[in-house]
Design a protein around this motif. Sequence first.
Motif, PDB file in Angstrom:
ATOM      1  N   LEU A 258       0.820  -1.210   0.000  1.00 32.73           N
ATOM      2  CA  LEU A 258       0.000   0.000   0.000  1.00 32.73           C
ATOM      3  C   LEU A 258       0.860   1.269   0.000  1.00 32.73           C
ATOM      4  CD1 LEU A 258      -2.760   1.356   0.204  1.00 32.73           C
ATOM      5  CD2 LEU A 258      -2.615   1.132   2.675  1.00 32.73           C
ATOM      6  N   HIS A 259       1.981   1.223   0.755  1.00 27.79           N
ATOM      7  CA  HIS A 259       2.818   2.423   0.809  1.00 27.79           C
ATOM      8  C   HIS A 259       3.337   2.796  -0.574  1.00 27.79           C
ATOM      9  CE1 HIS A 259       5.561  -0.974   1.008  1.00 27.79           C
ATOM     10  NE2 HIS A 259       6.525  -0.192   0.605  1.00 27.79           N
ATOM     11  N   VAL A 260       3.501   1.783  -1.434  1.00 27.95           N
ATOM     12  CA  VAL A 260       3.961   2.058  -2.804  1.00 27.95           C
ATOM     13  C   VAL A 260       2.868   2.771  -3.594  1.00 27.95           C
ATOM     14  CG1 VAL A 260       4.732   0.992  -4.933  1.00 27.95           C
ATOM     15  CG2 VAL A 260       5.583   0.154  -2.757  1.00 27.95           C
ATOM     16  N   SER A 261       1.618   2.328  -3.400  1.00 22.67           N
ATOM     17  CA  SER A 261       0.496   2.990  -4.084  1.00 22.67           C
ATOM     18  C   SER A 261       0.390   4.446  -3.659  1.00 22.67           C
ATOM     19  CB  SER A 261      -0.818   2.282  -3.743  1.00 22.67           C
ATOM     20  OG  SER A 261      -0.821   0.996  -4.264  1.00 22.67           O
ATOM     21  N   ILE A 262       0.545   4.678  -2.354  1.00 22.76           N
ATOM     22  CA  ILE A 262       0.447   6.050  -1.847  1.00 22.76           C
ATOM     23  C   ILE A 262       1.588   6.893  -2.425  1.00 22.76           C
ATOM     24  CG2 ILE A 262       0.425   7.472   0.246  1.00 22.76           C
ATOM     25  CD1 ILE A 262      -1.813   5.671   0.585  1.00 22.76           C
ATOM     26  N   MET A 263       2.784   6.277  -2.466  1.00 23.24           N
ATOM     27  CA  MET A 263       3.939   6.985  -3.006  1.00 23.24           C
ATOM     28  C   MET A 263       3.700   7.350  -4.475  1.00 23.24           C
ATOM     29  SD  MET A 263       7.879   5.741  -2.844  1.00 23.24           S
ATOM     30  CE  MET A 263       8.075   4.847  -4.360  1.00 23.24           C
TER      31      MET A 263
END
Lengths: 357, 294
Positions: A258-263
């Motif tokens: 998920l952190h990659v999507s947010i990034m």
Amino acid sequence: MFYRECGVRHTTYAADRALAVIPFERVMLGVLIAAAAAAPWLVPDLFLVSYLTPWLIWTAAILGLNLLMGWAGQIHLGYGAVMAVGAYSAVHLARAGAPFVLAVIGGGLAAAVVGSLFGLPAMRVRGLYLAMSTLALQGIVDWLLVQVPAISGGAQATLLVPRPDFLGLPLATDAARYWTALAFAVLVALFVANVRRTDVGRALIALREKDYAAAVIGINVFYYKALAFFVSSFIGGMSGAVLAFMYYRAVTPEQYGLHVSIMAVAMVIVGGLGSIIGSFLGAGFILLAPIWIEHGLRQLAAALSINISPSTLAHMPLVIYGALITGFLLLEPLGLAKLYDNVRNYLRVWPFGYTKK
Amino acid sequence: MLQQKSVRQLATQGVWPVAAAPGAAPATAGVSTGRVILDCASLVRRFGGLTAVDRVSVKLREGEILAVIGPNGSGKTTLINLITGFYQPQAGCIVYDGRDITRLRPHAIARLGVARTFQNLALFSGMSVLDNILLGRHIHMRSNLFSTALYWWWGVHEEERHRRQVEEIIDLLQLEPVRHEPVELLPIGVRRRVELARALAARPRLLVLDEPMAGMNQEEKEYMARFILDARDELGASVLLVEHHMDVVMDISDRVVVLNYGVQIAEGPPQAIMKDPAVIAAYLGERRFDGSRH
């Protein structure tokens, strides 16, 4: 002053639609591409491997997301999952013996199918509701990756990527990996630039701006929304695969969490919605700024011979980085691309600023 | 103002086909005798307890300018939304060019050659005037992802072909100076002209205009009236016009339909409509026995 448009007189409609209209920009683009191609001889290896290569691959990914968010106006919070589908599909294809290029394209197609399925809610909902339904994609893919050993080998597993080759040439050196990333980013950028200046791109912007008006001039809104999800997921899937092959050289579930999507969303917004150069700038800023800030702090501390505790050193860059993002967006809500554009517009008429409206 | 290039000149160059044959040329006074291009038969549209359009029947002949007038809230825009597919009627049917379009979706109706403009403008901001008008050519463009990806060898030809057509429309509506301007920076009169250009770029056979002169000054109105006549006479479009400015309606329309509370209260040539007691009552109110107006 370099950007001057004096003497630029189009005689054909195609020239009017050229990617770089101002002569100086053409020269600048040429120099940039030449420098990028010669980078393996110009910059240290560490720089090439850990900064330039991921930056280029992320740029390609962000161009895909920008097509969806910036032009078609559909928010997407599951882009990391799309990249994961592409990466895992490509790696499994490669392990089954498919050549690198086919594996990447296959990964892109698999991601496009899955991404389009999760774009289906966009036919009905928009805004926050669409954000939620794309978030569901992220959740489901994360769960599948951890729970289905056939895909990932299990939660703790790392899947090694077979050594890629291009038409029989092994892509084994750092330089070869970098050039592959560069070629991929340039191809994607050219494609997106062409989308922008043709009918498909105009139709996407039309449905972002006013979908009822798009319908009344004959644009099939459902079809073009689905097309936007398909193309963006295709690019995202291929980027995920290239990232796995050329940068990580292995795949694990948390590489695409998920952190990659947010990034990715942050890269699009900081760079500038609907801007190609913004995708380059946004990806570069979000990816590299924290590293450079930490580096700078370390050197500053050493120069002033202050003893900074490791935990402060770990957190300070995040604080500065957050402040920088906020600052940039306050200064120019349309992102880094707009800042660049402001400078460019100023230079175009310098020193005759009064000619501008 | 810039010199206006005669559209007939363009037509003779083969750029624009002259749709209306000389015999079918619209009569400015009296009733056109061309064949029926749009036939709405007793349309009904209710919103909850309100009947916005109540058994309205409208026939539009080829090459005709038909004005729909009526007080605020009389169902004019609802009628247009029914014709262009934004609403489905609860009863009645719409036949365009011999084909039932009652249940078609808006984009499918557009593909058949129906173009419209909006009362409160629906241009795409973030795009130039040129890109907006190019979108009007969308239904005629054969482009896909492959022609886009291979722009230099494939897509560019299609883009250029349609650019040529769009430039003729830009010429016709005198939009040359603002071609590359973003639409959101233009004054409202010019924006309405751009929207008309986008509609005309599709080369529609039926042009539906929803208050094209709202918010315009006298000069802009006169230009717009001229452009509407051009669209009819030179590009061969039949026009359904909703308008509040009576002077314009009287000057350019062939026939007028009057709506009041969703009901069709009169139909006929403009001069007769002006004298119709029902119309006068609807617009000015009728004198009651106690002397008050209602």
